[in-house]
Design a protein around this motif. Structure first.
Motif, PDB file in Angstrom:
ATOM      1  N   VAL A  46       0.868  -1.303   0.011  1.00 21.30           N
ATOM      2  CA  VAL A  46      -0.037  -0.056  -0.104  1.00 21.30           C
ATOM      3  C   VAL A  46       0.866   1.339  -0.098  1.00 21.30           C
ATOM      4  O   VAL A  46       0.646   2.206  -0.873  1.00 21.30           O
ATOM      5  CB  VAL A  46      -0.982  -0.141   1.113  1.00 21.30           C
ATOM      6  N   LEU A  47       2.036   1.268   0.833  1.00 22.11           N
ATOM      7  CA  LEU A  47       2.807   2.515   1.058  1.00 22.11           C
ATOM      8  C   LEU A  47       3.446   2.789  -0.402  1.00 22.11           C
ATOM      9  O   LEU A  47       3.580   3.852  -0.842  1.00 22.11           O
ATOM     10  CB  LEU A  47       3.635   2.331   2.194  1.00 22.11           C
ATOM     11  N   LEU A  48       4.127   1.783  -0.884  1.00 22.24           N
ATOM     12  CA  LEU A  48       4.722   1.724  -2.213  1.00 22.24           C
ATOM     13  C   LEU A  48       3.857   2.482  -3.310  1.00 22.24           C
ATOM     14  O   LEU A  48       4.179   3.255  -4.181  1.00 22.24           O
ATOM     15  CB  LEU A  48       5.259   0.326  -2.715  1.00 22.24           C
ATOM     16  N   VAL A  49       2.582   1.804  -3.390  1.00 20.61           N
ATOM     17  CA  VAL A  49       1.444   2.078  -4.381  1.00 20.61           C
ATOM     18  C   VAL A  49       1.238   3.584  -4.307  1.00 20.61           C
ATOM     19  O   VAL A  49       1.184   4.498  -5.249  1.00 20.61           O
ATOM     20  CB  VAL A  49       0.226   1.233  -4.358  1.00 20.61           C
ATOM     21  N   ALA A  50       0.925   3.947  -2.930  1.00 21.14           N
ATOM     22  CA  ALA A  50       0.597   5.306  -2.611  1.00 21.14           C
ATOM     23  C   ALA A  50       1.746   6.408  -3.120  1.00 21.14           C
ATOM     24  O   ALA A  50       1.464   7.364  -3.632  1.00 21.14           O
ATOM     25  CB  ALA A  50       0.310   5.331  -1.054  1.00 21.14           C
ATOM     26  N   LYS A  51       3.067   6.071  -2.889  1.00 19.16           N
ATOM     27  CA  LYS A  51       4.000   6.832  -3.187  1.00 19.16           C
ATOM     28  C   LYS A  51       4.342   7.006  -4.625  1.00 19.16           C
ATOM     29  O   LYS A  51       4.367   8.014  -5.213  1.00 19.16           O
ATOM     30  CB  LYS A  51       5.277   6.381  -2.451  1.00 19.16           C
ATOM     31  N   ARG A  52       4.311   5.856  -5.350  1.00 25.50           N
ATOM     32  CA  ARG A  52       4.706   5.557  -6.618  1.00 25.50           C
ATOM     33  C   ARG A  52       3.402   6.586  -7.545  1.00 25.50           C
ATOM     34  O   ARG A  52       3.635   7.130  -8.473  1.00 25.50           O
ATOM     35  CB  ARG A  52       4.701   4.299  -7.090  1.00 25.50           C
ATOM     36  N   GLY A  53       2.230   6.295  -7.100  1.00 28.70           N
ATOM     37  CA  GLY A  53       1.079   6.831  -7.702  1.00 28.70           C
ATOM     38  C   GLY A  53       0.582   8.158  -7.338  1.00 28.70           C
ATOM     39  O   GLY A  53      -0.241   8.666  -7.945  1.00 28.70           O
ATOM     40  N   ASN A  54       1.258   8.577  -6.245  1.00 32.75           N
ATOM     41  CA  ASN A  54       1.002   9.891  -5.620  1.00 32.75           C
ATOM     42  C   ASN A  54      -0.409   9.931  -5.358  1.00 32.75           C
ATOM     43  O   ASN A  54      -1.042  10.962  -5.456  1.00 32.75           O
ATOM     44  CB  ASN A  54       1.460  11.168  -6.726  1.00 32.75           C
ATOM     45  N   TYR A  55      -0.632   8.999  -4.631  1.00 33.67           N
ATOM     46  CA  TYR A  55      -2.203   8.889  -3.973  1.00 33.67           C
ATOM     47  C   TYR A  55      -2.240   9.369  -2.598  1.00 33.67           C
ATOM     48  O   TYR A  55      -1.401   9.178  -1.790  1.00 33.67           O
ATOM     49  CB  TYR A  55      -2.804   7.493  -3.757  1.00 33.67           C
ATOM     50  N   SER A  56      -3.432   9.832  -2.258  1.00 30.15           N
ATOM     51  CA  SER A  56      -3.707   9.936  -0.667  1.00 30.15           C
ATOM     52  C   SER A  56      -3.908   8.558  -0.037  1.00 30.15           C
ATOM     53  O   SER A  56      -4.050   7.461  -0.695  1.00 30.15           O
ATOM     54  CB  SER A  56      -5.106  10.704  -0.586  1.00 30.15           C
ATOM     55  N   LEU A  57      -2.680   8.439   1.094  1.00 29.15           N
ATOM     56  CA  LEU A  57      -2.643   7.296   1.662  1.00 29.15           C
ATOM     57  C   LEU A  57      -4.034   6.497   1.890  1.00 29.15           C
ATOM     58  O   LEU A  57      -4.292   5.195   2.000  1.00 29.15           O
ATOM     59  CB  LEU A  57      -1.697   7.287   2.861  1.00 29.15           C
ATOM     60  N   MET A  58      -5.010   7.044   2.441  1.00 26.57           N
ATOM     61  CA  MET A  58      -6.123   6.547   2.898  1.00 26.57           C
ATOM     62  C   MET A  58      -7.059   6.208   1.892  1.00 26.57           C
ATOM     63  O   MET A  58      -7.728   5.040   2.061  1.00 26.57           O
ATOM     64  CB  MET A  58      -7.038   7.838   3.643  1.00 26.57           C
ATOM     65  N   ALA A 106     -10.091   9.661   2.914  1.00 28.70           N
ATOM     66  CA  ALA A 106      -9.019  10.519   2.476  1.00 28.70           C
ATOM     67  C   ALA A 106      -9.300  12.143   2.624  1.00 28.70           C
ATOM     68  O   ALA A 106      -8.251  12.764   2.713  1.00 28.70           O
ATOM     69  CB  ALA A 106      -8.957  10.320   1.038  1.00 28.70           C
ATOM     70  N   ARG A 107     -10.478  12.456   2.722  1.00 23.37           N
ATOM     71  CA  ARG A 107     -11.097  13.963   3.036  1.00 23.37           C
ATOM     72  C   ARG A 107     -10.625  14.292   4.363  1.00 23.37           C
ATOM     73  O   ARG A 107     -10.167  15.387   4.722  1.00 23.37           O
ATOM     74  CB  ARG A 107     -12.225  14.203   2.705  1.00 23.37           C
ATOM     75  N   TRP A 108     -10.970  13.292   5.213  1.00 22.12           N
ATOM     76  CA  TRP A 108     -10.791  13.574   6.760  1.00 22.12           C
ATOM     77  C   TRP A 108      -9.356  13.545   7.110  1.00 22.12           C
ATOM     78  O   TRP A 108      -8.960  14.334   8.046  1.00 22.12           O
ATOM     79  CB  TRP A 108     -11.555  12.526   7.603  1.00 22.12           C
ATOM     80  N   VAL A 109      -8.604  12.534   6.703  1.00 19.93           N
ATOM     81  CA  VAL A 109      -7.286  12.445   6.895  1.00 19.93           C
ATOM     82  C   VAL A 109      -6.519  12.228   5.745  1.00 19.93           C
ATOM     83  O   VAL A 109      -6.213  11.337   5.152  1.00 19.93           O
ATOM     84  CB  VAL A 109      -7.096  11.236   7.654  1.00 19.93           C
ATOM     85  N   LYS A 129       0.197  11.530   3.218  1.00 20.80           N
ATOM     86  CA  LYS A 129       1.080  10.875   2.299  1.00 20.80           C
ATOM     87  C   LYS A 129       1.687   9.541   3.037  1.00 20.80           C
ATOM     88  O   LYS A 129       1.864   9.698   4.138  1.00 20.80           O
ATOM     89  CB  LYS A 129       2.058  11.841   1.856  1.00 20.80           C
ATOM     90  N   ALA A 130       2.257   8.659   2.148  1.00 20.81           N
ATOM     91  CA  ALA A 130       2.833   7.635   2.932  1.00 20.81           C
ATOM     92  C   ALA A 130       4.097   7.977   3.444  1.00 20.81           C
ATOM     93  O   ALA A 130       4.853   8.999   3.015  1.00 20.81           O
ATOM     94  CB  ALA A 130       3.225   6.715   1.695  1.00 20.81           C
ATOM     95  N   PRO A 131       4.310   7.757   4.489  1.00 19.42           N
ATOM     96  CA  PRO A 131       5.539   8.398   5.402  1.00 19.42           C
ATOM     97  C   PRO A 131       6.819   7.471   5.098  1.00 19.42           C
ATOM     98  O   PRO A 131       6.897   6.381   4.750  1.00 19.42           O
ATOM     99  CB  PRO A 131       5.251   7.674   6.960  1.00 19.42           C
ATOM    100  N   GLU A 132       7.870   8.550   4.575  1.00 21.21           N
ATOM    101  CA  GLU A 132       9.004   7.942   3.911  1.00 21.21           C
ATOM    102  C   GLU A 132       9.685   7.015   4.882  1.00 21.21           C
ATOM    103  O   GLU A 132      10.169   5.875   4.241  1.00 21.21           O
ATOM    104  CB  GLU A 132       9.975   8.993   3.635  1.00 21.21           C
ATOM    105  N   LYS A 133       9.641   7.048   6.322  1.00 21.06           N
ATOM    106  CA  LYS A 133      10.503   5.786   7.023  1.00 21.06           C
ATOM    107  C   LYS A 133       9.793   4.527   6.976  1.00 21.06           C
ATOM    108  O   LYS A 133      10.490   3.543   7.461  1.00 21.06           O
ATOM    109  CB  LYS A 133      10.618   6.404   8.391  1.00 21.06           C
ATOM    110  N   MET A 134       8.628   4.705   6.570  1.00 21.31           N
ATOM    111  CA  MET A 134       7.867   3.313   6.719  1.00 21.31           C
ATOM    112  C   MET A 134       7.889   2.304   5.477  1.00 21.31           C
ATOM    113  O   MET A 134       7.550   1.579   5.240  1.00 21.31           O
ATOM    114  CB  MET A 134       6.601   3.234   7.193  1.00 21.31           C
ATOM    115  N   ILE A 135       8.316   3.202   4.271  1.00 20.17           N
ATOM    116  CA  ILE A 135       8.295   2.602   2.958  1.00 20.17           C
ATOM    117  C   ILE A 135       9.421   1.730   2.727  1.00 20.17           C
ATOM    118  O   ILE A 135      10.781   1.816   2.980  1.00 20.17           O
ATOM    119  CB  ILE A 135       8.399   3.532   1.712  1.00 20.17           C
ATOM    120  N   PRO A 136       9.027   0.260   2.584  1.00 18.77           N
ATOM    121  CA  PRO A 136      10.067  -0.726   2.780  1.00 18.77           C
ATOM    122  C   PRO A 136      10.745  -1.057   1.423  1.00 18.77           C
ATOM    123  O   PRO A 136      10.217  -0.535   0.184  1.00 18.77           O
ATOM    124  CB  PRO A 136       9.376  -1.846   3.079  1.00 18.77           C
ATOM    125  N   GLN A 137      11.802  -1.864   1.302  1.00 10.62           N
ATOM    126  CA  GLN A 137      12.402  -2.332   0.194  1.00 10.62           C
ATOM    127  C   GLN A 137      11.365  -3.429  -0.249  1.00 10.62           C
ATOM    128  O   GLN A 137      10.663  -4.066   0.589  1.00 10.62           O
ATOM    129  CB  GLN A 137      13.731  -2.923   0.351  1.00 10.62           C
TER     130      GLN A 137
END
Length: 465
Positions: free
Chosen positions: A148-160, A221-224, A227-235
C-alpha cells in the motif's frame, strides 16, 4: 469437524457444574469477562493467561467446584484445538509459502500493471481480499501495508484512498470467511455447515467490502489527507529470488481450498444423498482439513519449486511458519475453554431464557454479545469464541442456513469499532504515520462500517432464506 466437538461435550454434561440462579450466573459472566478485560488492558497480560484466569474466576463466582471448572475449561480447550488447530497450522504454512515465494508480489504487480489510476482503490480491495483468504489478519496487514505504501508513493495517491480498501479487504476476510480462526471456531461451536457458511459469507462480504473499502475511502481521504511516511516505505520483498511463480498459478493455489469447500457445499445441496459416490468424494476433498492440506501440497510445487526453492528451503519455510502460530493456538484454545465453562455453568440456557423474554432475534443477539466483548477486550477472535459459546443453545432448532447466518452475525459483531485495546489499531497507526485521532476517524470507523453493514445484509438474507 472433530470427533470430540464442543456440542458433544455440552451434551455429555447432564447437568450444569453449578446450581446458581440466573442472577448469580449473570454476575459471574460479567465478573469473568471483567477479569479478562482488566488483565488484558490494565495489566497487559497475554490473552491466553487472561482467558485461563477469567475462566477460573467465572466458575468461582458462579459457585462451581474448582475441579469441575478446571474439567470444563480443559475439555473446551482440548476440543477447540482438536477442531481448528490443524487448520490454523495449514493456513499458516500456505500463507508463508505465498509470502516467501514472491507469489504475493506477483499478484500485486500483475493487477497494478493493468489498473488505471481511477480503478486503483478497487484493485487494492481485490488484492487484499485474495491475499487475505489464506492469511491471518496480522500477517495480511504486514504483507499488504508495505505494498500500500509503495503504491501510494509511486502513484502520488492519498494514503487513505489506497489503504482503507486494502484494510477493508483483509478485515472482512478475517471476520466472515473461513479458514480464519474466528469463523472456524464459531462454526465448530454452533455446529454450522462450513460450506454453507463460506458461501453465505462470500455473499455478505462482497457488498460489505465495497461499501467499507472503495466507497468509504473517499470520505476517509478527505478527513485524513496524508502521504505515505518515508521512513515506513520498505524495500520490495522477495528480491533474493531468481524467479517468481506465475500469476495464474498463484491465484489458483490460493483459491483451491475455497473452491473445494464450495464444491462440497453445492454437491450437498444438489445431490443430498450421503450414499451417492459423488457426494462421498466431495465430502472428503471438501472437508477443511483435506482442502487446506491439498492447497499446501500444491503450493509447494506451484509456489515453492516455481520460485526455485530447494527441498531444504521448503522444509525451512514450513518450519518457520509454525512457530509464530503457537500463541494464536493457545489463545484460541483458552477461548474455547472459557466458552465451555460458560456453557457448562448453564450460561447458555440463561441467555436462551433472557432472549425469549427480550424478544430479540437470535442473529441480533449474537451480534450484540460479540460487539460487547470486542469493545471490552479488543480481540475479534476472543469476541467470536465467547459470543459463539453464549448463543450456542439458540442454534439447536435453527435451519442449516440460519445457523450459518448466526456464525456470520457473531463474526460481524467481533469487528465492531477497533480502538486502543486492539493490536491492529496500533499496527495501522504506526505503519501509516497517523495519530490516535486520525486512526479512530479512519480505521476504527471502517471497522464499524464493516460490522454494521454485514449485520444488515445478514438480516436481509435471513428474511429471504
Amino acid at each position: 469437524m472433530t470427533s470430540l466437538s464442543v456440542e458433544t461435550l455440552a451434551a455429555d454434561a447432564v447437568e450444569p457444574i453449578t446450581s446458581a440462579g440466573n442472577a448469580q450466573l449473570g454476575i459471574a459472566v460479567l465478573a469473568g469477562i471483567a477479569v479478562i478485560v482488566l488483565l488484558i488492558t490494565k495489566f497487559k497480560m497475554h490473552a491466553f493467561l487472561a482467558l485461563t484466569i477469567g475462566s477460573l474466576a467465572l466458575g468461582s463466582f458462579a459457585g462451581a467446584a474448582p475441579a469441575k471448572t478446571i474439567a470444563s475449561f480443559t475439555a473446551g480447550l482440548g476440543s477447540t484445538v482438536a477442531g481448528v488447530g490443524v487448520l490454523i497450522a495449514l493456513g499458516a504454512i500456505l500463507g508463508k509459502l505465498l509470502a516467501d515465494s514472491g507469489g504475493a508480489d506477483q499478484i500485486v504487480d500483475t493487477i497494478l500493471a493493468r489498473t488505471s489510476k481511477r480503478a486503483m482503490p478497487w484493485a487494492m480491495v481485490l488484492i487484499a481480499s485474495i491475499i487475505g483468504l489464506p492469511l491471518f489478519f496480522e500477517v495480511g496487514i504486514v504483507l499488504m501495508i508495505p505494498v500500500v505504501l509503495l503504491v501510494a508513493k509511486r502513484g502520488n495517491y492519498s494514503l487513505m484512498r489506497i489503504g482503507i480498501p486494502a484494510l477493508a479487504g483483509l478485515s472482512v476476510m478475517h471476520g466472515l470467511i473461513p479458514p480464519h480462526p474466528g469463523p472456524l471456531v464459531a462454526i465448530d461451536a454452533l455446529g454450522a455447515n462450513l460450506g454453507v457458511t463460506l458461501a453465505l459469507g462470500v455473499v455478505v462480504a462482497i457488498p460489505t467490502v465495497i461499501l467499507a473499502g472503495p466507497v468509504f475511502s473517499r470520505f476517509a481521504a478527505r478527513w485524513v489527507d496524508i502521504k505515505a511516511p518515508e521512513k515506513m516505505i520498505p524495500q520490495r520483498p522477495s528480491e533474493d529470488l531468481d524467479r517468481r511463480p506465475s500469476f495464474g498459478a498463484t491465484l489458483a493455489t490460493i483459491l483451491l481450498p475455497v473452491v473445494l469447500m464450495l464444491v462440497k457445499a453445492l454437491v450437498d445441496i444438489v445431490v443430498d444423498d450421503p450414499e451417492q459416490g459423488v457426494q462421498r468424494v466431495t465430502d472428503v476433498i471438501g472437508s477443511p482439513l483435506i482442502a487446506l492440506l491439498a492447497a499446501v501440497i500444491v503450493a509447494m510445487f506451484t509456489l515453492g519449486r516455481a520460485a526455485g526453492f530447494t527441498k531444504g528451503r521448503l522444509s525451512s519455510t514450513v518450519e518457520k511458519s509454525l512457530a509464530p502460530i503457537a500463541g494464536v493456538l493457545l489463545i484460541v484454545g483458552a477461548g474455547g475453554g472459557f466458552k465451555q465453562t460458560l456453557i457448562d455453568a448453564g450460561v447458555g440456557q440463561m441467555i436462551l431464557d433472557f432472549s425469549e423474554s427480550w424478544s430479540i432475534p437470535a442473529l441480533l443477539l449474537g451480534w450484540l454479545i460479540a460487539v460487547a466483548i470486542r469493545l471490552a477486550t479488543g480481540s475479534a477472535t476472543v469476541a467470536t469464541i465467547s459470543a459463539a459459546g453464549l448463543v450456542a443453545p439458540l442454534a439447536a432448532d435453527m435451519s442449516t442456513s440460519h445457523v450459518a447466518l448466526l456464525v456470520l452475525a457473531v463474526g460481524a459483531g467481533s469487528l465492531f469499532f477497533s480502538h486502543v485495546n486492539d493490536a491492529g489499531f496500533w499496527l495501522v497507526k504506526e505503519y501509516f504515520g497517523m495519530d490516535v485521532g486520525q486512526t479512530v476517524k479512519t480505521w476504527s470507523v471502517m471497522e464499524t462500517i464493516i460490522s454494521v453493514v454485514s449485520l444488515v445484509f445478514i438480516l436481509l438474507l435471513s428474511l429471504i432464506l
